[in-house]
Write an enzyme that holds these catalytic residues in place. Sequence first.
Site, PDB file in Angstrom:
ATOM      1  CD  GLN A 180      29.554   5.173 -20.690  1.00  0.00           C
ATOM      2  OE1 GLN A 180      28.353   5.438 -20.093  1.00  0.00           O
ATOM      3  NE2 GLN A 180      30.518   6.442 -20.909  1.00  0.00           N
TER       4      GLN A 180
ATOM      5  N   GLY B  19      25.844   7.856 -26.886  1.00  0.00           N
ATOM      6  CA  GLY B  19      24.605   8.875 -27.423  1.00  0.00           C
ATOM      7  C   GLY B  19      23.563   8.266 -28.001  1.00  0.00           C
TER       8      GLY B  19
ATOM      9  CD  GLU C 233      -2.560  -1.324   2.587  1.00  0.00           C
ATOM     10  OE1 GLU C 233      -2.425  -0.325   3.635  1.00  0.00           O
ATOM     11  OE2 GLU C 233      -3.507  -2.107   2.651  1.00  0.00           O
TER      12      GLU C 233
ATOM     13  CD  GLU D 257       7.051  -9.606  -6.099  1.00  0.00           C
ATOM     14  OE1 GLU D 257       7.679 -10.731  -6.100  1.00  0.00           O
ATOM     15  OE2 GLU D 257       6.266  -9.374  -6.879  1.00  0.00           O
TER      16      GLU D 257
ATOM     17  NE  ARG E 256      29.525   4.595 -33.290  1.00  0.00           N
ATOM     18  CZ  ARG E 256      28.997   5.725 -33.767  1.00  0.00           C
ATOM     19  NH1 ARG E 256      28.271   5.557 -34.853  1.00  0.00           N
ATOM     20  NH2 ARG E 256      29.406   6.981 -33.376  1.00  0.00           N
TER      21      ARG E 256
ATOM     22  CD  GLU F  48      18.355  -0.590  -0.307  1.00  0.00           C
ATOM     23  OE1 GLU F  48      17.394  -1.215  -0.664  1.00  0.00           O
ATOM     24  OE2 GLU F  48      19.031   0.339  -0.692  1.00  0.00           O
TER      25      GLU F  48
HETATM   26  C1  LIG Z   1       6.258  -1.496 -11.126  1.00  0.00           C
HETATM   27  C2  LIG Z   1       5.892  -2.123  -9.895  1.00  0.00           C
HETATM   28  C3  LIG Z   1       5.096  -3.275  -9.603  1.00  0.00           C
HETATM   29  C4  LIG Z   1       4.463  -3.393  -8.619  1.00  0.00           C
HETATM   30  N1  LIG Z   1       3.623  -4.347  -8.546  1.00  0.00           N
HETATM   31  C5  LIG Z   1       3.005  -4.854  -7.198  1.00  0.00           C
HETATM   32  C6  LIG Z   1       2.063  -5.744  -7.090  1.00  0.00           C
HETATM   33  O1  LIG Z   1       1.529  -6.319  -8.222  1.00  0.00           O
HETATM   34  N2  LIG Z   1       1.410  -6.019  -5.875  1.00  0.00           N
HETATM   35  C7  LIG Z   1       1.787  -5.080  -5.067  1.00  0.00           C
HETATM   36  O2  LIG Z   1       1.179  -5.553  -3.786  1.00  0.00           O
HETATM   37  N3  LIG Z   1       2.893  -4.196  -4.771  1.00  0.00           N
HETATM   38  C8  LIG Z   1       3.388  -3.966  -6.005  1.00  0.00           C
HETATM   39  N4  LIG Z   1       4.412  -3.002  -6.009  1.00  0.00           N
HETATM   40  C9  LIG Z   1       4.983  -2.268  -5.128  1.00  0.00           C
HETATM   41  C10 LIG Z   1       6.147  -2.969  -4.795  1.00  0.00           C
HETATM   42  O3  LIG Z   1       5.871  -4.390  -3.898  1.00  0.00           O
HETATM   43  C11 LIG Z   1       6.885  -1.986  -3.490  1.00  0.00           C
HETATM   44  O4  LIG Z   1       7.158  -0.872  -4.309  1.00  0.00           O
HETATM   45  C12 LIG Z   1       8.010  -2.769  -2.823  1.00  0.00           C
HETATM   46  O5  LIG Z   1       7.597  -3.533  -2.025  1.00  0.00           O
HETATM   47  C13 LIG Z   1       8.854  -1.628  -2.076  1.00  0.00           C
HETATM   48  O6  LIG Z   1       8.210  -1.207  -1.071  1.00  0.00           O
HETATM   49  P1  LIG Z   1       8.204   0.637  -0.812  1.00  0.00           P
HETATM   50  O7  LIG Z   1       8.071   1.112  -2.392  1.00  0.00           O
HETATM   51  O8  LIG Z   1       6.952   1.095  -0.322  1.00  0.00           O
HETATM   52  O9  LIG Z   1       9.427   0.970  -0.563  1.00  0.00           O
HETATM   53  P2  LIG Z   1       9.645   1.221   1.086  1.00  0.00           P
HETATM   54  O10 LIG Z   1       9.438  -0.132   1.965  1.00  0.00           O
HETATM   55  O11 LIG Z   1       9.053   2.503   1.607  1.00  0.00           O
HETATM   56  O12 LIG Z   1      11.095   1.225   1.249  1.00  0.00           O
HETATM   57  C14 LIG Z   1      11.841   2.727   0.662  1.00  0.00           C
HETATM   58  C15 LIG Z   1      13.312   2.542   1.196  1.00  0.00           C
HETATM   59  O13 LIG Z   1      13.669   2.030   2.564  1.00  0.00           O
HETATM   60  C16 LIG Z   1      14.446   0.961   2.597  1.00  0.00           C
HETATM   61  N5  LIG Z   1      14.178   0.083   3.898  1.00  0.00           N
HETATM   62  C17 LIG Z   1      12.694  -0.083   4.259  1.00  0.00           C
HETATM   63  N6  LIG Z   1      12.714  -0.664   5.279  1.00  0.00           N
HETATM   64  C18 LIG Z   1      13.986  -1.026   5.721  1.00  0.00           C
HETATM   65  C19 LIG Z   1      14.822  -1.741   6.711  1.00  0.00           C
HETATM   66  N7  LIG Z   1      13.952  -2.334   7.671  1.00  0.00           N
HETATM   67  N8  LIG Z   1      16.101  -1.904   6.624  1.00  0.00           N
HETATM   68  C20 LIG Z   1      16.501  -1.228   5.700  1.00  0.00           C
HETATM   69  N9  LIG Z   1      16.146  -0.577   4.692  1.00  0.00           N
HETATM   70  C21 LIG Z   1      14.813  -0.343   4.601  1.00  0.00           C
HETATM   71  C22 LIG Z   1      14.097   0.065   1.297  1.00  0.00           C
HETATM   72  O14 LIG Z   1      15.195  -0.911   1.190  1.00  0.00           O
HETATM   73  C23 LIG Z   1      14.100   1.328   0.422  1.00  0.00           C
HETATM   74  O15 LIG Z   1      15.321   1.463  -0.022  1.00  0.00           O
HETATM   75  C24 LIG Z   1       4.877  -2.643  -7.408  1.00  0.00           C
HETATM   76  C25 LIG Z   1       5.864  -1.559  -7.426  1.00  0.00           C
HETATM   77  C26 LIG Z   1       6.221  -1.291  -8.856  1.00  0.00           C
HETATM   78  C27 LIG Z   1       7.118   0.001  -8.867  1.00  0.00           C
END
Ligand SMILES: Cc1cc2nc3c(=O)[nH]c(=O)nc-3n(C[C@H](O)[C@H](O)[C@H](O)COP(=O)(O)OP(=O)(O)OC[C@H]3O[C@@H](n4cnc5c(N)ncnc54)[C@H](O)[C@@H]3O)c2cc1C
Length: 387
Positions: A339, A343, A129, A366, A270, A370
């Site tokens: 790279q 260009g 979410e 997923e 190239r 990190e």
């Molecule tokens: C193209 C795409 C498709 C997707 N498809 C789905 C889908 O089908 N179903 C679904 O449910 N979701 C989906 N998502 C969402 C996706 O699962 C999340 O974006 C992903 O799990 C990461 O969560 P977040 O973006 O909220 O990052 P956050 O959890 O907010 O993390 C932000 C940063 O904080 C770091 N961080 C957070 N907690 C810790 C910790 N404990 N220790 C160290 N570092 C930490 C993370 O590594 C990251 O660098 C999709 C996203 C995209 C972009």
Amino acid sequence: MIDYELTDQEKALKAKAAELAAKEIAPQAKVLDEASKAEVCVLMKNNLKKLAAAGVLEAGLADGSIDLISAYLVGEEISKACASTYMSARASSFLAGGAIALFGTADQKSAYLAGLKSADKIGALAYSEADSGTDLGALASTAVSEGGNWLLSGTKDIVMNAPIADVLLVLAWTDKSAGLEKGLSLFIVEKGAAGLSVGAPIETMGLRGAPIASVALDKCPAKAILGGEAGKGYEQVTRLLEMGRVTVAAMCVGVGTACMEKATAQAKARKAFGKPIGAFQEVGFKLADMFTQNDLGRTLSLRAAWAYNNKENDAPILAACAKLFSGEGVTMVANMAMQIFAGHGYLKGTDVERLYRDARFGEICEGTTEMMRVTIAKPDLDRFASR
Ligand SMILES: Cc1cc2nc3c(=O)[nH]c(=O)nc-3n(C[C@H](O)[C@H](O)[C@H](O)COP(=O)(O)OP(=O)(O)OC[C@H]3O[C@@H](n4cnc5c(N)ncnc54)[C@H](O)[C@@H]3O)c2cc1C
């Protein structure tokens, strides 16, 4: 002795997927990337039908288990041709189909699996979410039992396949006081359910050919709880996503291999200063690094897949290693490809520009890099502590 040979059956599956991907999927990659979001939905359904007709959409999917070696082999080949197509196919057949195959009741399997395998039905998994990605405990969606129905409320902000999904698996709290491990449940929600609304398709940096949208639920009646029992959602999603690291790694190695092949062809064709640019050591070394990165990513991924298929305890850790290595690897590989094209790769609409954008999701999808390190370090530290 270590046997690195695939079985004849696995080789045949890989060859079938490679042929289909080269003939039918690769020519669509640029088209999908540049299509309007409405067109993407139609084109992707066609692609999923093609994968299903060739029998590769269901690769690895069985009743009660998943053969991750087969899933990996097909995933790499499809991703090499078009990462958007693979990620959409994977969301339907592995994330939704896999969850039902692993955790569904007999009735749920017979209601959904055949349709997901044939692409007559398309699946999606909605767990994260806006305020809950890595941290599932921050989830806000709830399910309330009323008159024999579970009514779901909440919003899932990024869901692969949402615009084309017939069946969605939705994670929500059934009992927040029971905590993360017992309080969450995964629900089956069907397209057209009252109170279910899918947002407009979302624009993304890469994987632009995949249909993605938000999903809002307003007292939406679920069809059922996956597996029939409340409180299993965290375990189900965690197990599924842990296995899924191998299939995300397949995307990374597939995209990485496409980058390498295109960069190699460019390095031969190239010319600069009267010779092919590949003759310059600086370019040749990049190709060597790309090959090494892809080959190790593939080896590590198949090692993890083999560990899962053979029920090794370390399988989830190996899968995290595979995803970490391949995710960071494809970022580097795509950068090196860019790279080499320089260009002429940076121009919008080139293959290498699309691959560069698609590659970046490997480190996020997923379980970020990190979190992969956190996952791998924890048991290492535990082992160290016990010595
Ligand atoms: C193209 C795409 C498709 C997707 N498809 C789905 C889908 O089908 N179903 C679904 O449910 N979701 C989906 N998502 C969402 C996706 O699962 C999340 O974006 C992903 O799990 C990461 O969560 P977040 O973006 O909220 O990052 P956050 O959890 O907010 O993390 C932000 C940063 O904080 C770091 N961080 C957070 N907690 C810790 C910790 N404990 N220790 C160290 N570092 C930490 C993370 O590594 C990251 O660098 C999709 C996203 C995209 C972009």
